[in-house]
Design a protein around this motif. Sequence first.
Motif, PDB file in Angstrom:
ATOM      1  N   GLN A  27       0.816  -1.212   0.000  1.00  0.00           N
ATOM      2  CA  GLN A  27       0.000   0.000   0.000  1.00  0.00           C
ATOM      3  C   GLN A  27       0.852   1.266   0.000  1.00  0.00           C
ATOM      4  N   LEU A  28       2.155   1.143   0.119  1.00  0.00           N
ATOM      5  CA  LEU A  28       3.046   2.293   0.213  1.00  0.00           C
ATOM      6  C   LEU A  28       4.082   2.193  -0.896  1.00  0.00           C
ATOM      7  N   SER A  29       4.239   3.257  -1.651  1.00  0.00           N
ATOM      8  CA  SER A  29       5.142   3.233  -2.806  1.00  0.00           C
ATOM      9  C   SER A  29       6.554   3.673  -2.456  1.00  0.00           C
ATOM     10  N   GLY A  30       6.884   3.728  -1.204  1.00  0.00           N
ATOM     11  CA  GLY A  30       8.199   4.202  -0.789  1.00  0.00           C
ATOM     12  C   GLY A  30       8.033   5.423   0.101  1.00  0.00           C
ATOM     13  N   LEU A  31       9.151   6.034   0.429  1.00  0.00           N
ATOM     14  CA  LEU A  31       9.119   7.210   1.302  1.00  0.00           C
ATOM     15  C   LEU A  31       9.589   8.443   0.555  1.00  0.00           C
ATOM     16  N   PRO A  32       9.105   9.612   0.947  1.00  0.00           N
ATOM     17  CA  PRO A  32       9.528  10.844   0.265  1.00  0.00           C
ATOM     18  C   PRO A  32      10.935  11.301   0.667  1.00  0.00           C
ATOM     19  N   VAL A  33      11.530  10.652   1.656  1.00  0.00           N
ATOM     20  CA  VAL A  33      12.894  10.987   2.089  1.00  0.00           C
ATOM     21  C   VAL A  33      13.722   9.709   2.077  1.00  0.00           C
ATOM     22  N   ARG A  34      15.056   9.867   2.007  1.00  0.00           N
ATOM     23  CA  ARG A  34      15.929   8.688   1.979  1.00  0.00           C
ATOM     24  C   ARG A  34      15.870   7.914   3.289  1.00  0.00           C
ATOM     25  N   TYR A  94       1.501  -1.870  -4.903  1.00  0.00           N
ATOM     26  CA  TYR A  94       2.939  -1.763  -5.161  1.00  0.00           C
ATOM     27  C   TYR A  94       3.603  -3.092  -4.851  1.00  0.00           C
ATOM     28  N   ARG A  95       4.583  -3.461  -5.672  1.00  0.00           N
ATOM     29  CA  ARG A  95       5.281  -4.730  -5.479  1.00  0.00           C
ATOM     30  C   ARG A  95       6.595  -4.500  -4.749  1.00  0.00           C
ATOM     31  N   ARG A 100      19.550  -8.879  -3.699  1.00  0.00           N
ATOM     32  CA  ARG A 100      20.950  -9.338  -3.781  1.00  0.00           C
ATOM     33  C   ARG A 100      21.664  -8.692  -4.956  1.00  0.00           C
ATOM     34  N   ARG A 101      20.979  -8.607  -6.092  1.00  0.00           N
ATOM     35  CA  ARG A 101      21.601  -7.999  -7.281  1.00  0.00           C
ATOM     36  C   ARG A 101      21.872  -6.504  -7.063  1.00  0.00           C
ATOM     37  N   LEU A 102      20.947  -5.830  -6.430  1.00  0.00           N
ATOM     38  CA  LEU A 102      21.156  -4.410  -6.141  1.00  0.00           C
ATOM     39  C   LEU A 102      22.350  -4.209  -5.220  1.00  0.00           C
ATOM     40  N   LEU A 103      22.465  -5.044  -4.213  1.00  0.00           N
ATOM     41  CA  LEU A 103      23.602  -4.933  -3.290  1.00  0.00           C
ATOM     42  C   LEU A 103      24.920  -5.202  -4.015  1.00  0.00           C
ATOM     43  N   LYS A 104      24.887  -6.139  -4.961  1.00  0.00           N
ATOM     44  CA  LYS A 104      26.086  -6.434  -5.754  1.00  0.00           C
ATOM     45  C   LYS A 104      26.457  -5.238  -6.632  1.00  0.00           C
ATOM     46  N   THR A 122      10.408  -0.160  -3.751  1.00  0.00           N
ATOM     47  CA  THR A 122       9.465  -0.953  -4.544  1.00  0.00           C
ATOM     48  C   THR A 122      10.185  -1.507  -5.772  1.00  0.00           C
ATOM     49  N   GLU A 123       9.525  -2.431  -6.431  1.00  0.00           N
ATOM     50  CA  GLU A 123      10.095  -3.047  -7.625  1.00  0.00           C
ATOM     51  C   GLU A 123      10.333  -2.003  -8.721  1.00  0.00           C
ATOM     52  N   ASP A 124       9.442  -1.031  -8.856  1.00  0.00           N
ATOM     53  CA  ASP A 124       9.598   0.004  -9.883  1.00  0.00           C
ATOM     54  C   ASP A 124      10.884   0.805  -9.682  1.00  0.00           C
ATOM     55  N   ILE A 125      11.159   1.162  -8.446  1.00  0.00           N
ATOM     56  CA  ILE A 125      12.374   1.928  -8.160  1.00  0.00           C
ATOM     57  C   ILE A 125      13.604   1.069  -8.418  1.00  0.00           C
ATOM     58  N   ALA A 126      13.536  -0.202  -8.036  1.00  0.00           N
ATOM     59  CA  ALA A 126      14.654  -1.117  -8.271  1.00  0.00           C
ATOM     60  C   ALA A 126      14.923  -1.261  -9.769  1.00  0.00           C
ATOM     61  N   MET A 127      13.864  -1.357 -10.565  1.00  0.00           N
ATOM     62  CA  MET A 127      14.029  -1.463 -12.015  1.00  0.00           C
ATOM     63  C   MET A 127      14.742  -0.233 -12.570  1.00  0.00           C
ATOM     64  N   GLY A 128      14.401   0.923 -12.037  1.00  0.00           N
ATOM     65  CA  GLY A 128      15.077   2.143 -12.458  1.00  0.00           C
ATOM     66  C   GLY A 128      16.563   2.094 -12.139  1.00  0.00           C
TER      67      GLY A 128
END
Length: 155
Positions: A20-27, A52-53, A61-65, A83-89
């Motif tokens: 239900q949450l697409s991420g946060l507006p701050v880091r 949101y996924r 794991r791939r992002l950390l790599k 979210t998955e969308d941000i990770a894809m970016g």
Amino acid sequence: MKNITCGQKEQLSVLFRRGQLSGLPVRNPAKLSEAAAARLIAAAAQVPFGTYRLVSERMRRRLLKLREGKRVRFEDCELEFMTEDIAMGLFWVAGRREYRDTAPALRMLHQRVRKMVAKGFLEYIPNWEICLLDAEEADRLIAEGERKVAALLEK
């Protein structure tokens, strides 16, 4: 201005895990004010479950790599609410930086690879990986798929 409370952070975590949450507006969630967190919680509560996924463990794991290789930058607290969308970016950014000296695959090559995957001539490749293929990689995959087709026709 008061900072986010532990209870609010937990509510945000629950809303995020429910999709239900697409991420946060701050880091960093600790930098949210109590009032901003309350508004975010109220808005997210109105969003349907599963909108949101979440980032899968494989993607994590791939992002950390990629971060270890200094190809993308993000903080651990950002990954917590990613979210998955941000990770894809981030994957796209990393892929584009890596392939600056190579020619990108044309859309037609992407479509041929997708068709070969769909028909079972190539192993499954996620669409985001197909989009990051350069022309040489796409040609190699297409040749592999064509070899499999030829082998099937010979039988």
